[in-house]
Motif scaffolding. Structure first.
Motif, PDB file in Angstrom:
ATOM      1  N   LEU A   1      69.017  80.910  -4.038  1.00 58.69           N
ATOM      2  CA  LEU A   1      67.908  81.594  -4.720  1.00 58.69           C
ATOM      3  C   LEU A   1      67.994  83.106  -4.555  1.00 58.69           C
ATOM      4  CD1 LEU A   1      65.710  80.167  -6.349  1.00 58.69           C
ATOM      5  CD2 LEU A   1      64.160  80.473  -4.417  1.00 58.69           C
ATOM      6  N   TRP A   2      68.324  83.572  -3.356  1.00 55.79           N
ATOM      7  CA  TRP A   2      68.364  85.019  -3.122  1.00 55.79           C
ATOM      8  C   TRP A   2      69.440  85.695  -3.967  1.00 55.79           C
ATOM      9  CZ3 TRP A   2      72.748  87.394  -1.513  1.00 55.79           C
ATOM     10  CH2 TRP A   2      73.717  86.618  -0.852  1.00 55.79           C
ATOM     11  N   ALA A   3      70.566  84.993  -4.191  1.00 58.91           N
ATOM     12  CA  ALA A   3      71.622  85.564  -5.034  1.00 58.91           C
ATOM     13  C   ALA A   3      71.151  85.674  -6.478  1.00 58.91           C
ATOM     14  CB  ALA A   3      72.882  84.695  -4.943  1.00 58.91           C
ATOM     15  N   GLY A   4      70.394  84.677  -6.929  1.00 51.41           N
ATOM     16  CA  GLY A   4      69.823  84.731  -8.272  1.00 51.41           C
ATOM     17  C   GLY A   4      68.860  85.898  -8.427  1.00 51.41           C
ATOM     18  N   VAL A   5      68.117  86.194  -7.357  1.00 49.36           N
ATOM     19  CA  VAL A   5      67.192  87.332  -7.384  1.00 49.36           C
ATOM     20  C   VAL A   5      67.968  88.640  -7.543  1.00 49.36           C
ATOM     21  CG1 VAL A   5      65.564  88.677  -5.998  1.00 49.36           C
ATOM     22  CG2 VAL A   5      65.390  86.183  -6.055  1.00 49.36           C
ATOM     23  N   VAL A   6      69.074  88.788  -6.816  1.00 43.46           N
ATOM     24  CA  VAL A   6      69.888  90.002  -6.904  1.00 43.46           C
ATOM     25  C   VAL A   6      70.465  90.158  -8.309  1.00 43.46           C
ATOM     26  CG1 VAL A   6      71.979  91.135  -6.080  1.00 43.46           C
ATOM     27  CG2 VAL A   6      70.442  90.009  -4.447  1.00 43.46           C
ATOM     28  N   ILE A   7      70.966  89.051  -8.868  1.00 43.47           N
ATOM     29  CA  ILE A   7      71.525  89.093 -10.223  1.00 43.47           C
ATOM     30  C   ILE A   7      70.454  89.484 -11.233  1.00 43.47           C
ATOM     31  CG2 ILE A   7      72.523  87.684 -12.070  1.00 43.47           C
ATOM     32  CD1 ILE A   7      73.920  86.065  -9.849  1.00 43.47           C
ATOM     33  N   THR A   8      69.267  88.899 -11.079  1.00 42.04           N
ATOM     34  CA  THR A   8      68.164  89.209 -11.994  1.00 42.04           C
ATOM     35  C   THR A   8      67.752  90.669 -11.882  1.00 42.04           C
ATOM     36  OG1 THR A   8      67.369  86.937 -11.803  1.00 42.04           O
ATOM     37  CG2 THR A   8      65.827  88.554 -12.690  1.00 42.04           C
ATOM     38  N   ALA A   9      67.845  91.218 -10.673  1.00 37.14           N
ATOM     39  CA  ALA A   9      67.476  92.625 -10.474  1.00 37.14           C
ATOM     40  C   ALA A   9      68.346  93.555 -11.303  1.00 37.14           C
ATOM     41  CB  ALA A   9      67.582  92.989  -8.997  1.00 37.14           C
TER      42      ALA A   9
ATOM     43  N   ALA B   1      62.552  84.673  -1.533  1.00 36.65           N
ATOM     44  CA  ALA B   1      63.705  83.806  -1.798  1.00 36.65           C
ATOM     45  C   ALA B   1      64.404  83.402  -0.505  1.00 36.65           C
ATOM     46  CB  ALA B   1      64.677  84.527  -2.725  1.00 36.65           C
ATOM     47  N   LEU B   2      64.522  84.333   0.431  1.00 32.89           N
ATOM     48  CA  LEU B   2      65.181  84.022   1.699  1.00 32.89           C
ATOM     49  C   LEU B   2      64.350  83.063   2.553  1.00 32.89           C
ATOM     50  CD1 LEU B   2      66.489  87.597   2.592  1.00 32.89           C
ATOM     51  CD2 LEU B   2      67.895  85.606   2.050  1.00 32.89           C
ATOM     52  N   VAL B   3      63.026  83.215   2.494  1.00 31.62           N
ATOM     53  CA  VAL B   3      62.152  82.381   3.315  1.00 31.62           C
ATOM     54  C   VAL B   3      61.988  80.984   2.724  1.00 31.62           C
ATOM     55  CG1 VAL B   3      59.778  82.104   4.152  1.00 31.62           C
ATOM     56  CG2 VAL B   3      60.894  84.341   4.270  1.00 31.62           C
ATOM     57  N   PHE B   4      61.855  80.892   1.372  1.00 28.77           N
ATOM     58  CA  PHE B   4      61.483  79.626   0.737  1.00 28.77           C
ATOM     59  C   PHE B   4      62.619  78.958  -0.039  1.00 28.77           C
ATOM     60  CE2 PHE B   4      57.353  82.037   0.612  1.00 28.77           C
ATOM     61  CZ  PHE B   4      56.767  81.324   1.649  1.00 28.77           C
TER      62      PHE B   4
ATOM     63  N   SER C   1      62.632  75.229   0.314  1.00 29.54           N
ATOM     64  CA  SER C   1      61.333  74.561   0.415  1.00 29.54           C
ATOM     65  C   SER C   1      60.619  74.565  -0.929  1.00 29.54           C
ATOM     66  CB  SER C   1      60.464  75.254   1.476  1.00 29.54           C
ATOM     67  OG  SER C   1      59.181  74.677   1.508  1.00 29.54           O
ATOM     68  N   GLU C   2      60.680  73.458  -1.653  1.00 28.12           N
ATOM     69  CA  GLU C   2      60.023  73.360  -2.953  1.00 28.12           C
ATOM     70  C   GLU C   2      58.511  73.421  -2.794  1.00 28.12           C
ATOM     71  OE1 GLU C   2      61.351  69.897  -4.978  1.00 28.12           O
ATOM     72  OE2 GLU C   2      63.464  70.462  -4.943  1.00 28.12           O
ATOM     73  N   ALA C   3      57.983  72.745  -1.766  1.00 29.39           N
ATOM     74  CA  ALA C   3      56.537  72.714  -1.558  1.00 29.39           C
ATOM     75  C   ALA C   3      56.001  74.115  -1.281  1.00 29.39           C
ATOM     76  CB  ALA C   3      56.196  71.778  -0.392  1.00 29.39           C
ATOM     77  N   SER C   4      56.732  74.889  -0.485  1.00 24.33           N
ATOM     78  CA  SER C   4      56.293  76.249  -0.161  1.00 24.33           C
ATOM     79  C   SER C   4      56.288  77.141  -1.389  1.00 24.33           C
ATOM     80  CB  SER C   4      57.202  76.853   0.916  1.00 24.33           C
ATOM     81  OG  SER C   4      57.127  76.119   2.110  1.00 24.33           O
ATOM     82  N   LEU C   5      57.292  76.962  -2.261  1.00 21.43           N
ATOM     83  CA  LEU C   5      57.331  77.745  -3.500  1.00 21.43           C
ATOM     84  C   LEU C   5      56.146  77.417  -4.397  1.00 21.43           C
ATOM     85  CD1 LEU C   5      61.085  77.850  -4.584  1.00 21.43           C
ATOM     86  CD2 LEU C   5      59.629  79.789  -4.031  1.00 21.43           C
ATOM     87  N   ASP C   6      55.735  76.153  -4.435  1.00 22.03           N
ATOM     88  CA  ASP C   6      54.577  75.766  -5.239  1.00 22.03           C
ATOM     89  C   ASP C   6      53.302  76.402  -4.700  1.00 22.03           C
ATOM     90  OD1 ASP C   6      56.077  74.266  -6.981  1.00 22.03           O
ATOM     91  OD2 ASP C   6      55.785  72.385  -5.891  1.00 22.03           O
ATOM     92  N   VAL C   7      53.164  76.440  -3.367  1.00 23.35           N
ATOM     93  CA  VAL C   7      51.996  77.074  -2.744  1.00 23.35           C
ATOM     94  C   VAL C   7      52.000  78.568  -3.045  1.00 23.35           C
ATOM     95  CG1 VAL C   7      50.902  77.664  -0.550  1.00 23.35           C
ATOM     96  CG2 VAL C   7      51.771  75.350  -0.921  1.00 23.35           C
TER      97      VAL C   7
END
Length: 519
Positions: free
Chosen positions: A174-182, A396-399, A402-408
């Motif tokens: 997920l964190w790599a996707g965030v960097v690419i999106t940036a 992204a690094l923390v969650f 964790s799918e449940a944490s992302l939903d929260v």
């Protein structure tokens, strides 16, 4: 009898402000040239007829005006909206499609008012708020707008990152996707250097990608046509689907999008000294905005009905979200020429990429307008992007696993944006009602009443969402006390904005510096 130019100035309101004053949305060299297109008498003495008369309709002109409404419509198609669509479909089936239609209609009304404000005044909402409110209120409105933008951007970037993770078969976290999106910030800056129309063409491609992807899914899943039609035409609501209904309405109005549209419409060069020219621009923007939101409604309808057909009444209905939606679809429908998982991911990626770029655009206008900054565009874009990317990387690094944490987290971000809605809607409605700002283009009594009713409905619906959320999340004396103080301050500021709007509307001579700058 007053001289003609003074009379036109009185009717037009504030468009005749010195263009050198303050930060501007677009430089004159960046604007799309409109004047003179398809008009044989343009440039001559006969052009004076358009001081009051609206020029005849021209398809070529409509095409030149087309663009800002489609950029605005991206906020109706961002990953947060897609998640609301799929959850509404999975939990409520086809029963909330009518609400999606009416919520889009309410969103259209708000966006048309935003466009009207930008065209009639030649300034965007953030600029006008800077002049309208005292320093403390202006800064508070700016902070609220920035918080709403950051909340929306986190959802949009995470949505893109999820799509990238799916398309890479999990190779990219997920964190790599965030960097690419940036990096889309640089795409935005590159295309902006080549003109507004190039940027609008990019968004046309991304919207078309979403439409094709979700239409493909619609065809693969074959939703029930009769139930779909009944869902659109017959209002139906039950106690079990109230939360989803609130989500459908709540995610349609995005605070930063109200600011954005009032700035986007200034990308066209029109003669603001002539009432006919201003009315012409408002008419064309109304047509293209309506067309853009009709397309966005159809795309949202595709997503809702796909998940209604696939998961309504199943065990997965209450657990589905952006993170696992594609996998659930893949398990249900399997492969094909192109597996449905990847079709979903392509559409989600287009939604995330387009909405993050418009978020960067909105951030530039909000920061520049409220603070009157004259920074270079690349620097403003970098600052705006960093405000969202840094917290998103942390998320992204923390969650990541964790799918449940992302939903929260998504629920908290929805609440964050819901809180900000009054601070975009109320200033907008107050400003478009003022004759000293809008001149002859101020909204009439009927439109004003409908607009305030819609705004009140949206605020009440989001208020319900906030109460429902905090009643389940906040407990204990300390947290309850903090929530109570926050709520009291929040309500007090809303009341202040409303009272100031009505008071100063009745006392134009005491109003903002716009009036004084004309003397």
């Amino acid at each position: 009898m007053p001289p003609r130019d003074e009379e036109e100035q009185r009717l037009l309101g504030s468009p005749l402000l010195d263009s050198s004053e303050g930060e501007r949305a677009y430089e004159s060299t960046e604007k799309v040239h409109i004047i003179g297109v398809d008009e044989s008498n343009e440039g001559g003495e006969n052009d004076d007829v358009y001081s009051t008369k609206t020029p005849p309709f021209s398809w070529k002109k409509l095409w030149l005006f087309t663009g800002p409404g489609f950029l605005m419509s991206i906020a109706f198609l961002d990953p947060g909206n897609l998640e609301g669509d799929l959850q509404a479909g999975a939990i409520a089936g086809y029963s909330l499609l009518w609400l999606l239609l009416w919520a889009t209609a309410m969103g259209l009304l708000v966006q048309l008012l935003s466009a009207r404000l930008g065209v009639a005044t030649g300034r965007h909402l953030a600029e006008l708020c800077r002049e309208e409110y005292p320093t403390w209120a202006r800064l508070l409105l700016w902070v609220m707008a920035e918080l709403a933008l950051v909340g929306a951007d986190i959802q949009e970037v995470i949505g893109s990152a999820i799509a990238i993770k799916i398309l890479s078969n999990g190779f990219l976290p997920l964190w790599a996707g965030v960097v690419i999106t940036a990096l889309d910030c640089f795409i935005f800056l590159f295309l902006e250097n080549y003109g507004v129309r190039k940027l609008e063409a990019l968004f046309a491609v991304l919207i078309a990608t979403m439409a094709i992807s979700f239409a493909w899914m619609f065809g693969e899943t074959k939703p029930n046509g009769v139930e779909l039609l009944l869902g659109v035409l017959v209002p139906k609501l039950s106690s079990k689907t109230i939360k989803e209904a609130v989500g459908v309405v709540g995610c349609i109005i995005m605070p930063h999008n109200v600011f954005l549209h009032s700035a986007l419409v200034q990308s066209r060069e029109i003669d603001n000294r002539k009432i006919g020219r201003v009315r012409e621009a408002i008419n064309y923007y109304s047509i293209e905005s309506a067309a853009a939101l009709i397309i966005s409604f159809i795309i949202n309808l595709f997503v809702t009905t796909v998940f209604a057909k696939s998961f309504y009444g199943t065990e997965q209905a209450n657990d589905i979200g952006l993170v696992n939606a594609g996998q659930y679809l893949q398990e249900k429908y399997g492969g094909g020429v192109l597996p449905i998982l990847y079709i979903w991911a392509i559409g989600l990626l287009a939604a995330g990429q387009s909405s993050t770029i418009t978020g960067t655009y909105a951030g530039q206008f909000i920061m520049g307008g409220f603070l009157n900054l004259r920074l270079k565009k690349w620097l403003r874009a970098l600052i705006t992007r960093s405000c969202a990317i840094i917290p998103t990387l942390i998320v992204a690094l923390v969650f990541d696993t964790s799918e449940a944490s992302l939903d929260v987290l998504n629920e908290w971000l929805n609440v964050l944006q819901s809180i900000q809605i009054p601070f975009a809607l109320i200033p907008l409605l107050c400003l478009v009602s003022k004759e000293d700002i809008m001149g002859v283009f101020k909204i009439g009594l009927a439109v004003k009443m409908i607009s305030w009713l819609v705004a009140a409905l949206i605020i009440v619906i989001n208020g319900y969402l906030l109460v429902d959320f905090f009643s389940s999340e906040v407990s204990g004396i300390t947290l309850t006390s903090v929530a109570f103080v926050f709520t009291a301050a929040y309500v007090a500021f809303i009341i202040y904005l409303i009272l100031r709007g009505f008071t100063f509307s009745c006392c134009p001579t005491k109003s903002m510096g716009l009036t004084r700058s004309r003397n």
